[in-house]
Design a protein around this motif. Structure first.
Motif, short mmCIF file in Angstrom:
data_model
loop_
_atom_site.label_atom_id
_atom_site.label_comp_id
_atom_site.label_asym_id
_atom_site.label_seq_id
_atom_site.Cartn_x
_atom_site.Cartn_y
_atom_site.Cartn_z
N ASP A 133 0.85 -1.18 0.00
CA ASP A 133 0.00 0.00 0.00
C ASP A 133 0.89 1.24 0.00
N THR A 134 0.67 2.12 -0.97
CA THR A 134 1.51 3.32 -1.08
C THR A 134 1.16 4.35 0.01
N ASN A 135 -0.06 4.30 0.54
CA ASN A 135 -0.49 5.21 1.60
C ASN A 135 -0.21 6.66 1.22
N CYS A 136 -0.70 7.06 0.07
CA CYS A 136 -0.41 8.39 -0.47
C CYS A 136 -1.52 9.41 -0.22
N ASP A 137 -2.58 9.03 0.46
CA ASP A 137 -3.70 9.95 0.65
C ASP A 137 -3.35 11.04 1.66
N PRO A 138 -3.36 12.31 1.25
CA PRO A 138 -3.13 13.41 2.20
C PRO A 138 -4.24 13.45 3.25
N LEU A 139 -3.97 14.07 4.38
CA LEU A 139 -4.94 14.13 5.47
C LEU A 139 -6.24 14.81 5.02
N VAL A 140 -6.10 15.87 4.25
CA VAL A 140 -7.30 16.57 3.76
C VAL A 140 -8.15 15.63 2.91
N TYR A 141 -7.49 14.84 2.09
CA TYR A 141 -8.16 13.87 1.22
C TYR A 141 -8.95 12.86 2.07
N LYS A 142 -8.30 12.35 3.10
CA LYS A 142 -8.95 11.38 3.99
C LYS A 142 -10.14 12.01 4.71
N ASN A 143 -10.00 13.25 5.13
CA ASN A 143 -11.08 13.93 5.84
C ASN A 143 -12.30 14.13 4.95
N PHE A 144 -12.06 14.49 3.70
CA PHE A 144 -13.16 14.66 2.76
C PHE A 144 -13.93 13.36 2.60
N TYR A 145 -13.20 12.25 2.43
CA TYR A 145 -13.86 10.96 2.23
C TYR A 145 -14.55 10.48 3.52
N SER A 146 -14.00 10.83 4.65
CA SER A 146 -14.63 10.44 5.92
C SER A 146 -15.97 11.14 6.11
N LYS A 147 -16.06 12.39 5.70
CA LYS A 147 -17.26 13.18 5.93
C LYS A 147 -18.24 13.13 4.76
N HIS A 148 -17.74 12.95 3.55
CA HIS A 148 -18.59 13.05 2.35
C HIS A 148 -18.49 11.82 1.46
N TYR A 149 -18.30 10.65 2.08
CA TYR A 149 -18.11 9.42 1.32
C TYR A 149 -19.26 9.13 0.36
N TYR A 150 -20.44 9.63 0.69
CA TYR A 150 -21.65 9.36 -0.09
C TYR A 150 -21.76 10.24 -1.34
N ASN A 151 -20.96 11.29 -1.42
CA ASN A 151 -21.04 12.24 -2.53
C ASN A 151 -20.44 11.61 -3.79
N PRO A 152 -21.24 11.38 -4.83
CA PRO A 152 -20.70 10.75 -6.05
C PRO A 152 -19.68 11.61 -6.79
N ASP A 153 -19.64 12.92 -6.44
CA ASP A 153 -18.72 13.84 -7.11
C ASP A 153 -17.69 14.41 -6.15
#
Length: 441
Positions: A110-130
């Motif tokens: 696993d490259t583990n390249c996701d920035p913290l901001v990226y992870k936070n967006f997916y944690s809060k808005h995982y349901y957003n198709p865009d």
């Protein structure tokens, strides 16, 4: 120096290498590619990385046709997961770097390249198709730069192994069709991560992971392991054919037959291998149902659990034992061994390997090689029909069958399997749980 490409003029000014790297940024990375779209495209010309804008809130948008024309001018475009990328762009010049990494390192990390901001967006808005259209473009760039740095040293080291492209093509042809679902039954038995990730218009899409050391695909997506569906709790009632009926072709004694090819042991293809071996176990000419079932258990234990002295005298197992020992000696003496698909297992890369485990790796790899050839033949046969392969589960193939295609098509599938030196048993049913044995074929 700019890194966002928003106009055709900027695109044409890019200095390109014949061998470049791309990474598609879809609208939501968790969605199945069949029901997703491109937001942006990361492109690295071996000198610098760029984000080619297509559909993002912070950028102007290029015409997709201009991007495709630009990409088609390259001899090779390296990517991570060619199958995924091929849902969005033509795959003729794509090279899957994941296969190179497995061949070189005998693992995928696993490259583990996701920035913290990226992870936070997916944690809060995982349901957003865009969601990827609103994550700052700079964070996409940061992530993709990290991905490129992790794979850069493997560019140009690929094997010209045709089996990998066949793997990608044939399993994509299966998964892109989708499987019809009964949503109420599905909800009763499965807890999906987020239903829209894999479900659209009453179809659920599976996704085969091809990046395993043995080459054997897995298929766990959005919380469902499609290759380990429970046969007893009626969860399979969730899945229905788009056409008229499911037809399952189950390969009889698949691994023993594959092994017989490896060790040069002739087996009569007109009779079940469990019957052939069972007659030797029980020293009789005809097996009862109980003996047949026990024969399957004995064979499985002998092949994968070690050789019991009661059956060591049987030639089939003597040859297997000799094959295992010879391969183990070869692996230790030369420091590597070549699998049937051409992949090299390196002694210094793999820990805790033993003779039996090495043998298991070889069999699973041979299974994959064989399955790809069978899938290709069946996919090609069904291309001009309304029927299609719905699911592949190691030793069985599930056909979503349209009765207008006629019995002749099913007989041709049976013949294809026979041409690959296998025998098969057939089941049919209105859903995946209700499959019944039939002698119709």
């Amino acid at each position: 120096m700019f890194y966002i490409i928003e106009t055709k003029e900027q695109l044409l000014q890019l200095g390109k290498d014949e061998d470049s790297f791309i990474h598609i940024i879809s609208s939501n990375s968790n969605y199945h590619p069949k029901i997703s779209s491109i937001s942006s495209l990361y492109y690295h010309n071996r000198e610098k990385g760029f984000i080619i804008a297509l559909d993002h809130s912070e950028t102007f948008s290029l015409e997709f046709s201009d991007i495709l024309e630009f990409l088609s001018s390259h001899k090779k475009l390296y990517c991570i997961d060619k199958k995924y990328h091929s849902y969005f762009i033509p795959s003729d010049n794509l090279v899957d770097i994941n296969f190179t990494i497995i061949d070189q390192e005998n693992t995928i990390t696993d490259t583990n390249c996701d920035p913290l901001v990226y992870k936070n967006f997916y944690s809060k808005h995982y349901y957003n198709p865009d969601i990827n259209k609103i994550i700052p473009i700079s964070k996409h760039y940061e992530r993709c730069e990290c991905i490129y740095e992790s794979i850069e040293k493997y560019i140009g080291l690929e094997d010209n192994n045709n089996i990998y492209d066949q793997l990608i093509n044939e399993y994509k042809r299966v998964e892109e069709k989708g499987i019809l679902i009964d949503e109420k039954t599905l909800d009763k038995h499965f807890e999906l991560s987020w239903k829209p990730y894999s479900i659209k218009d009453e179809l659920i899409y599976t996704y085969y992971n091809l990046y395993n050391l043995t080459g054997r695909p897995t298929n766990s997506f959005n919380g469902i392991n499609f290759l380990a569906l429970n046969k007893d709790n009626k969860s399979r009632e969730s899945f229905y054919p788009l056409n008229d009926v499911f037809i399952e072709f189950d390969f009889d004694g698949y691994h023993p037959r594959l092994i017989s090819k490896l060790i040069g042991y002739e087996i009569d293809s007109s009779e079940s291998i469990h019957t052939i071996l069972g007659k030797q176990y029980f020293k009789c000419n005809t097996l009862s149902e109980e003996q047949y079932s026990e024969s399957k258990n004995i064979t499985f234990k002998q092949i994968y659990g070690g050789f019991h002295k009661d059956y060591e005298h049987i030639e089939f197992f003597q040859k297997i034992k000799q094959y295992i020992n010879n391969n183990w000696d070869t692996f230790n003496n030369q420091g590597f061994i070549k699998l049937p698909t051409g992949r090299i297992l390196h002694k210094d890369k793999i820990k805790e390997l033993n003779p039996q485990k090495l043998f298991n790796y070889i069999i699973q790899n041979l299974e994959t090689q064989n399955n790809v050839l069978i899938l290709k033949d069946i996919n090609n046969l069904l291309e001009s029909t309304n029927s299609f392969i719905s699911l592949v589960v190691y030793d069985s193939i599930l056909i979503d069958f349209n009765i207008k295609d006629g019995k002749g098509i099913l007989l041709k599938i049976k013949q294809i399997i026979k041409d690959h030196k296998l025998t098969s048993k057939t089941k049919y049913g209105k859903n995946y749980h209700s499959l019944l044995k039939t002698d119709y074929l």
